[in-house]
Design a protein around this motif. Structure first.
Motif, PDB file in Angstrom:
ATOM      1  N   ALA A 204       0.688  -1.334  -0.114  1.00  0.00           N
ATOM      2  CA  ALA A 204       0.168  -0.037  -0.143  1.00  0.00           C
ATOM      3  C   ALA A 204       0.962   1.379  -0.103  1.00  0.00           C
ATOM      4  O   ALA A 204       0.284   2.153   0.040  1.00  0.00           O
ATOM      5  CB  ALA A 204      -0.992   0.035   1.125  1.00  0.00           C
ATOM      6  N   VAL A 205       2.258   1.091   0.031  1.00  0.00           N
ATOM      7  CA  VAL A 205       3.039   2.498  -0.180  1.00  0.00           C
ATOM      8  C   VAL A 205       3.773   2.504  -1.183  1.00  0.00           C
ATOM      9  O   VAL A 205       3.802   1.371  -2.038  1.00  0.00           O
ATOM     10  CB  VAL A 205       3.923   2.303   1.098  1.00  0.00           C
ATOM     11  CG1 VAL A 205       2.928   2.188   2.578  1.00  0.00           C
ATOM     12  CG2 VAL A 205       4.749   0.807   1.135  1.00  0.00           C
ATOM     13  N   ALA A 206       4.458   3.630  -1.397  1.00  0.00           N
ATOM     14  CA  ALA A 206       5.458   3.805  -2.656  1.00  0.00           C
ATOM     15  C   ALA A 206       6.754   3.371  -2.290  1.00  0.00           C
ATOM     16  O   ALA A 206       7.058   3.365  -1.205  1.00  0.00           O
ATOM     17  CB  ALA A 206       5.473   5.299  -2.985  1.00  0.00           C
ATOM     18  N   THR A 207       7.349   2.417  -2.966  1.00  0.00           N
ATOM     19  CA  THR A 207       8.655   2.146  -3.145  1.00  0.00           C
ATOM     20  C   THR A 207       9.867   3.289  -3.125  1.00  0.00           C
ATOM     21  O   THR A 207       9.714   4.083  -3.881  1.00  0.00           O
ATOM     22  CB  THR A 207       9.135   1.128  -4.300  1.00  0.00           C
ATOM     23  OG1 THR A 207       8.206   0.140  -4.350  1.00  0.00           O
ATOM     24  CG2 THR A 207      10.523   0.582  -4.133  1.00  0.00           C
TER      25      THR A 207
ATOM     26  N   VAL B 254       7.883   3.189   5.413  1.00  0.00           N
ATOM     27  CA  VAL B 254       6.578   3.396   5.734  1.00  0.00           C
ATOM     28  C   VAL B 254       6.138   1.937   6.150  1.00  0.00           C
ATOM     29  O   VAL B 254       5.074   1.942   7.148  1.00  0.00           O
ATOM     30  CB  VAL B 254       5.834   4.143   4.890  1.00  0.00           C
ATOM     31  CG1 VAL B 254       4.340   3.871   5.131  1.00  0.00           C
ATOM     32  CG2 VAL B 254       6.464   5.377   4.582  1.00  0.00           C
ATOM     33  N   ASP B 255       6.301   0.953   5.312  1.00  0.00           N
ATOM     34  CA  ASP B 255       5.802  -0.496   5.498  1.00  0.00           C
ATOM     35  C   ASP B 255       7.253  -1.192   5.763  1.00  0.00           C
ATOM     36  O   ASP B 255       7.665  -1.842   4.628  1.00  0.00           O
ATOM     37  CB  ASP B 255       5.022  -0.762   4.459  1.00  0.00           C
ATOM     38  CG  ASP B 255       4.455  -2.173   4.912  1.00  0.00           C
ATOM     39  OD1 ASP B 255       4.934  -2.800   5.933  1.00  0.00           O
ATOM     40  OD2 ASP B 255       3.447  -2.834   4.089  1.00  0.00           O
TER      41      ASP B 255
ATOM     42  N   ARG C 248      -4.389  -2.587   1.344  1.00  0.00           N
ATOM     43  CA  ARG C 248      -4.929  -1.096   1.924  1.00  0.00           C
ATOM     44  C   ARG C 248      -4.243  -1.073   3.294  1.00  0.00           C
ATOM     45  O   ARG C 248      -4.462   0.244   3.853  1.00  0.00           O
ATOM     46  CB  ARG C 248      -6.476  -1.274   1.917  1.00  0.00           C
ATOM     47  CG  ARG C 248      -7.207  -1.290   0.612  1.00  0.00           C
ATOM     48  CD  ARG C 248      -8.741  -1.062   0.727  1.00  0.00           C
ATOM     49  NE  ARG C 248      -9.465  -0.989  -0.518  1.00  0.00           N
ATOM     50  CZ  ARG C 248      -9.573  -0.195  -1.178  1.00  0.00           C
ATOM     51  NH1 ARG C 248      -9.414   1.163  -0.648  1.00  0.00           N
ATOM     52  NH2 ARG C 248     -10.458  -0.318  -2.157  1.00  0.00           N
ATOM     53  N   HIS C 249      -3.596  -1.919   3.672  1.00  0.00           N
ATOM     54  CA  HIS C 249      -3.153  -1.620   4.955  1.00  0.00           C
ATOM     55  C   HIS C 249      -1.389  -1.911   5.050  1.00  0.00           C
ATOM     56  O   HIS C 249      -0.872  -2.374   4.179  1.00  0.00           O
ATOM     57  CB  HIS C 249      -3.571  -2.721   6.079  1.00  0.00           C
ATOM     58  CG  HIS C 249      -5.144  -2.613   5.895  1.00  0.00           C
ATOM     59  ND1 HIS C 249      -5.953  -1.686   6.705  1.00  0.00           N
ATOM     60  CD2 HIS C 249      -5.981  -3.630   5.374  1.00  0.00           C
ATOM     61  CE1 HIS C 249      -7.119  -1.996   6.220  1.00  0.00           C
ATOM     62  NE2 HIS C 249      -7.166  -3.329   5.493  1.00  0.00           N
TER      63      HIS C 249
END
Length: 512
Positions: free
Chosen positions: A140-143, A263-264, A471-472
C-alpha cells in the motif's frame, strides 16, 4: 429494515443472507472476549461491524466508501441491521474494530465462523483434494529509493527517540532533516549522487553511535532498528576503502530481504518469476478445487526462506482432519516438504522440477543408476564409481568420473568439464527421484491437469476488483484482511450453492 424492504433486496445475494442470518453467523458471544469490561458497551454492536467488514472485503471498499454504502444503500443497511434513517457511524470505528480483532486471541474469527458453517453443511465431506498456490499482493506504499529511505529513517529517529534531535543537530549535517523532501543537488550528476549517499550514511551512523543510552519504547526501538537496516542495506565501502574510514557508495546489486519502504518495513521485493517483479507480500492459499472454497490462507512477507511456498504449505494443511490429495506446482516440491507431508499421510501431486543437464539435451541425473544404499553410481556408459560420504552444509555426496570420462564415446552428451563429470546428490535424492518417476504416470498427470488449475480461478476471485493492491501496512493487518476476504468469498460461494438454515443447523440445498 429487512422486514419492510425484503422484496427490494436481491434474493440469493450476500446482502439478503446477512440480513436474515447475521445473528446466527456472527452471534454476540463470538465477540464477548473482545469487550471484557462490564462498564459500558461498544458504541456499535460487533455483529454489525463484523457484517460490515465482511461486505467491505467482498466488494473491495475503503473505510470511507463502506460507511457511505451503509448510509445510502438499502442492501447494506438490511445486511448489517441498520434502520432506514440510521446514519451509520464514523469510518474510524472500522479501524478500531479491526485493531481489536488483531489484538484478540482469535484474530481470524470471521474466517473461522464461516469455516464452521462449511463444516456444518458437510459440503467438503468426501472432497479430500486441496490445491495450493500463492500470489503476490502489491503493498500500500510507494517504493522508496536509498536517499528517501535514509532521510525518512533519520527523521523517524529524531521524532521518536528522546534526545535524538540534539544529537542530530550536532552530528547530522548532510541534509536539513526538518525538510521531508530530497536535497537540492544535480540529480543527473552521478558523482553528486554518490557524495550525497556517502554523507547521508555517515549521518545515520553518527546518529546511531551517539544516541544516549536509555530504555526505548516500541516506536523508538523500531525507528532505531529501521535506521540501522537502511543505513547498511544499500551501501558498501567506497573504492579503495576498507569500510573503516566512513566512505560509502551505493552497492552494485540488491541486498537480500531488502526493505523497500520505511513506511511499511515488512514489504519486500518479490520475484514470482524471472520477468515479473513486484513489491509487497505473498498470499498463500489452499483451495478445495471442486467447490472453490478456501480451506486455509496465510499472508507473509514476499521474500525469505521461512516464507517460501513449500514452508507455508505445511501450515496450510496442518488443520486438515484427514489426509488429503495435495496439488501444487514445483515451488512446493522440495524434499523437506515432501517428507513432512508424507509423514502426515497426505497423497502428493506436487509437480517436481525437471533435472538439469550439464550439456543441452544431454544426460541428466535420472540417466545415472544411483544406489544411495550401496553407495554407487553407474553412468550411461556403464562405468561405476563410489559415492563419497555426506559432507558440507547440505550433506552432499559426490561421485567423481574423472578417469572414466577420458576417451568415453558418450562424453559429448554428458559433460564439458575438463576433469570429467561429477555427480552431486543431496539427502532427499531418492525421494525426489521417486517423485519424478510418479509424475510420468499418465494417471498422475491426468489428476494434476484436472485438479491443479482450479486454484488459479480462486486466485482470480481473490484479487478481482482492485484487491491485488493491499490497503493496510504490515503483515498482521494485511493477514487479517486476507482472512476476511477469503471468508467473504467462501460465504458467497456457499450462498450460490444454496446455503440456508433449517432452524437447527446449516445446510446446502439440493442443487449442490
Amino acid at each position: 429494515m429487512w422486514e419492510t424492504c425484503r422484496e427490494l433486496i436481491p434474493a440469493g445475494s450476500v446482502f439478503a443472507f446477512l440480513a436474515e442470518h447475521r445473528g446466527r453467523l456472527f452471534p454476540a458471544a463470538l465477540f464477548a472476549d473482545m469487550y471484557p469490561s462490564a462498564n459500558g458497551r461498544p458504541s456499535m454492536p460487533p455483529q454489525i461491524l463484523a457484517a460490515a467488514i465482511t461486505l467491505q472485503a467482498l466488494h473491495g471498499l475503503s473505510d470511507f466508501e463502506t460507511v457511505q454504502e451503509l448510509r445510502c444503500d438499502l442492501r447494506w443497511k438490511a445486511a448489517c441491521g441498520l434502520g432506514l434513517h440510521d446514519t451509520a457511524f464514523d469510518s474510524s470505528l472500522l479501524s478500531y474494530f479491526r485493531r481489536r480483532l488483531a489484538r484478540s486471541a482469535r484474530p481470524n474469527r470471521v474466517f473461522e465462523a464461516v469455516r464452521e458453517v462449511v463444516n456444518a453443511t458437510g459440503v467438503l465431506k468426501g472432497r479430500q483434494k486441496r490445491a495450493l498456490d500463492s500470489t503476490v499482493l502489491d503493498d500500500a506504499v510507494a517504493t522508496q529509493d536509498t536517499v528517501t529511505q535514509l532521510i525518512a529513517a533519520v527523521r523517524a529517529v529524531i521524532r521518536e527517540v528522546p534526545g535524538a534531535g540534539a544529537v542530530a543537530a550536532v552530528h547530522c549535517t548532510a541534509h536539513d532533516y526538518t525538510d521531508p523532501g530530497k536535497p537540492r543537488i544535480a540529480w543527473n550528476d552521478e558523482q553528486a549522487r554518490a557524495d550525497l549517499v556517502d554523507a547521508l550514511v555517515g549521518d545515520a551512523l553518527r546518529l546511531l553511535g551517539h544516541l544516549p543510552e536509555q530504555p526505548l519504547g516500541e516506536k523508538a526501538a523500531n525507528a532505531v532498528g529501521i535506521l540501522a537496516l537502511v543505513a547498511g542495506q544499500d551501501v558498501e565501502p567506497a573504492d579503495e576503502s576498507d569500510g573503516r574510514d566512513g566512505r560509502w557508495r551505493i552497492t552494485r546489486g540488491t541486498a537480500p530481504d531488502r526493505i523497500v519502504s520505511v513506511v511499511d518495513p515488512e514489504a519486500r521485493h518479490v520475484h514470482k518469476n524471472r520477468t515479473r517483479h513486484q513489491d509487497g507480500y505473498k498470499a498463500h492459499l489452499a483451495v478445495e478445487p471442486e467447490t472453490g472454497l478456501f480451506t486455509a490462507v496465510a499472508l507473509t512477507p514476499g521474500s525469505g526462506s521461512e516464507h517460501h511456498e513449500a514452508q507455508i504449505a505445511l501450515d496450510l494443511l496442518a488443520d486438515e482432519p484427514a489426509p488429503v490429495d495435495a496439488f501444487g506446482d514445483t515451488a512446493y516440491s522440495t524434499g523437506p516438504t515432501r517428507r513432512a507431508l508424507r509423514q502426515a499421510h497426505h497423497r502428493l501431486f506436487l509437480k517436481p522440477a525437471p533435472p538439469t543437464t550439464a550439456v543441452p539435451g544431454g544426460f541428466s541425473l535420472d540417466d545415472f543408476a544411483i544406489d544411495t544404499h550401496a553407495g554407487t553410481v553407474t553412468c550411461p556408459a556403464g562405468h561405476t564409481v563410489a559415492l563419497s560420504e555426506p559432507s558440507g552444509r547440505h550433506l552432499q555426496r559426490k561421485a567423481v568420473f574423472t578417469d572414466q570420462c577420458t576417451g568415453c564415446p558418450l562424453r559429448e552428451r554428458c559433460s564439458r568439464a575438463t576433469a570429467g563429470r561429477i555427480i552431486t546428490i543431496r539427502p532427499d535424492h531418492d525421494l525426489m527421484a521417486q517423485a519424478r518417476q510418479n509424475a510420468n504416470d499418465p494417471e498422475w498427470q491426468a489428476a494434476y491437469r484436472r485438479w491443479r488449475p482450479p486454484v488459479e480461478r480462486a486466485v482470480a476471485w481473490l484479487v478481482a476488483h482492485g484487491n491485488r493492491r493491499l490497503r493496510h501496512i504490515g503483515t498482521i493487518k494485511n493477514n487479517a484482511w486476507l482472512h476476511t476476504r477469503a471468508a467473504a468469498l467462501n460465504l458467497r460461494t456457499l450462498i450460490n450453492l444454496g446455503l440456508t438454515h433449517n432452524g437447527t443447523t446449516w445446510q446446502i440445498g439440493a442443487a449442490a
